[in-house]
Design a protein around this motif. Structure first.
Motif, mmCIF file in Angstrom:
data_model
loop_
_atom_site.group_PDB
_atom_site.id
_atom_site.type_symbol
_atom_site.label_atom_id
_atom_site.label_comp_id
_atom_site.label_asym_id
_atom_site.label_seq_id
_atom_site.Cartn_x
_atom_site.Cartn_y
_atom_site.Cartn_z
ATOM 1 N N HIS A 1 0.841 -1.184 0.000
ATOM 2 C CA HIS A 1 0.000 0.000 0.000
ATOM 3 C C HIS A 1 0.883 1.243 0.000
ATOM 4 O O HIS A 1 2.086 1.158 0.230
ATOM 5 C CB HIS A 1 -0.953 -0.009 1.195
ATOM 6 N N ALA A 2 0.272 2.368 -0.275
ATOM 7 C CA ALA A 2 1.013 3.618 -0.336
ATOM 8 C C ALA A 2 0.148 4.733 0.231
ATOM 9 O O ALA A 2 -1.070 4.600 0.345
ATOM 10 C CB ALA A 2 1.407 3.931 -1.777
ATOM 11 N N TRP A 3 0.790 5.812 0.576
ATOM 12 C CA TRP A 3 0.080 6.950 1.131
ATOM 13 C C TRP A 3 0.864 8.218 0.838
ATOM 14 O O TRP A 3 2.018 8.167 0.432
ATOM 15 C CB TRP A 3 -0.133 6.779 2.633
ATOM 16 N N ILE A 4 0.212 9.335 1.066
ATOM 17 C CA ILE A 4 0.820 10.637 0.879
ATOM 18 C C ILE A 4 0.908 11.277 2.248
ATOM 19 O O ILE A 4 -0.099 11.381 2.960
ATOM 20 C CB ILE A 4 -0.036 11.528 -0.070
ATOM 21 N N MET B 1 -4.344 8.128 2.549
ATOM 22 C CA MET B 1 -4.115 6.770 2.097
ATOM 23 C C MET B 1 -4.571 6.594 0.660
ATOM 24 O O MET B 1 -5.380 7.346 0.147
ATOM 25 C CB MET B 1 -4.849 5.773 3.002
ATOM 26 N N SER B 2 -4.042 5.581 0.047
ATOM 27 C CA SER B 2 -4.465 5.178 -1.287
ATOM 28 C C SER B 2 -5.983 5.064 -1.303
ATOM 29 O O SER B 2 -6.580 4.663 -0.310
ATOM 30 C CB SER B 2 -3.834 3.824 -1.540
ATOM 31 N N ARG B 3 -6.633 5.385 -2.406
ATOM 32 C CA ARG B 3 -8.093 5.473 -2.446
ATOM 33 C C ARG B 3 -8.793 4.230 -1.935
ATOM 34 O O ARG B 3 -9.884 4.311 -1.414
ATOM 35 C CB ARG B 3 -8.568 5.768 -3.869
ATOM 36 N N SER B 4 -8.215 3.070 -2.083
ATOM 37 C CA SER B 4 -8.886 1.856 -1.639
ATOM 38 C C SER B 4 -8.953 1.767 -0.118
ATOM 39 O O SER B 4 -9.686 0.963 0.421
ATOM 40 C CB SER B 4 -8.189 0.621 -2.194
ATOM 41 N N LEU B 5 -8.193 2.597 0.579
ATOM 42 C CA LEU B 5 -8.135 2.517 2.033
ATOM 43 C C LEU B 5 -8.827 3.679 2.724
ATOM 44 O O LEU B 5 -8.862 3.735 3.934
ATOM 45 C CB LEU B 5 -6.667 2.474 2.493
ATOM 46 N N ALA C 1 5.529 4.316 0.666
ATOM 47 C CA ALA C 1 4.923 3.026 0.325
ATOM 48 C C ALA C 1 5.459 1.938 1.242
ATOM 49 O O ALA C 1 6.557 2.067 1.809
ATOM 50 C CB ALA C 1 5.203 2.666 -1.129
ATOM 51 N N HIS C 2 4.671 0.904 1.377
ATOM 52 C CA HIS C 2 5.077 -0.278 2.144
ATOM 53 C C HIS C 2 4.768 -1.509 1.306
ATOM 54 O O HIS C 2 3.659 -1.693 0.837
ATOM 55 C CB HIS C 2 4.316 -0.349 3.462
#
Length: 123
Positions: free
Chosen positions: A39-42, A73-77, A120-121
């Protein structure tokens, strides 16, 4: 916060999201790298700025007490409903694609004057 400021912030997030989706869907390298889940985030710092507080108030971000600032968070989260969707961004688990989304999103925010960067992780 004024209505004009809120409209500007909405437009900035929408532009960042569109850039993120375009980067996510862009054909990239094939093979093992796309199969890695993650997953990734800003991250936006400081969390005390008006834009950061607005993102939290509108449930588009969360405070990150461990790393500091806030995380989009990424839109899915993101979002309280987290319902299944046909949107390819929300159905994908590829860490590489989510990282591309976060990087593009952060670049648009940075161009708009918001101190943001992607993280990102890989699971």
């Amino acid at each position: 916060m004024t209505a004009v400021q809120e409209q500007r912030w909405k437009a900035l997030v929408e532009a960042a999201d569109q850039a993120g989706i375009a980067a996510f869907l862009e054909p990239g390298p094939s093979g093992y790298g796309l199969g890695v889940c993650g997953h990734a985030w800003i991250r936006i710092r400081p969390a005390s700025g008006g834009f950061a507080r607005w993102l939290i108030r509108t449930s588009q971000a969360r405070r990150d007490t461990y790393e500091g600032g806030i995380a989009v968070m990424s839109r899915s989260l993101v979002g309280p409903d987290r319902v299944p969707t046909l949107n390819p961004v929300e159905a994908e688990q590829s860490a590489v694609r989510h990282a591309a989304y976060a990087q593009a999103f952060a670049q648009v925010l940075a161009a708009g004057g918001v101190p943001a960067f992607a993280e990102a992780h890989f699971d």
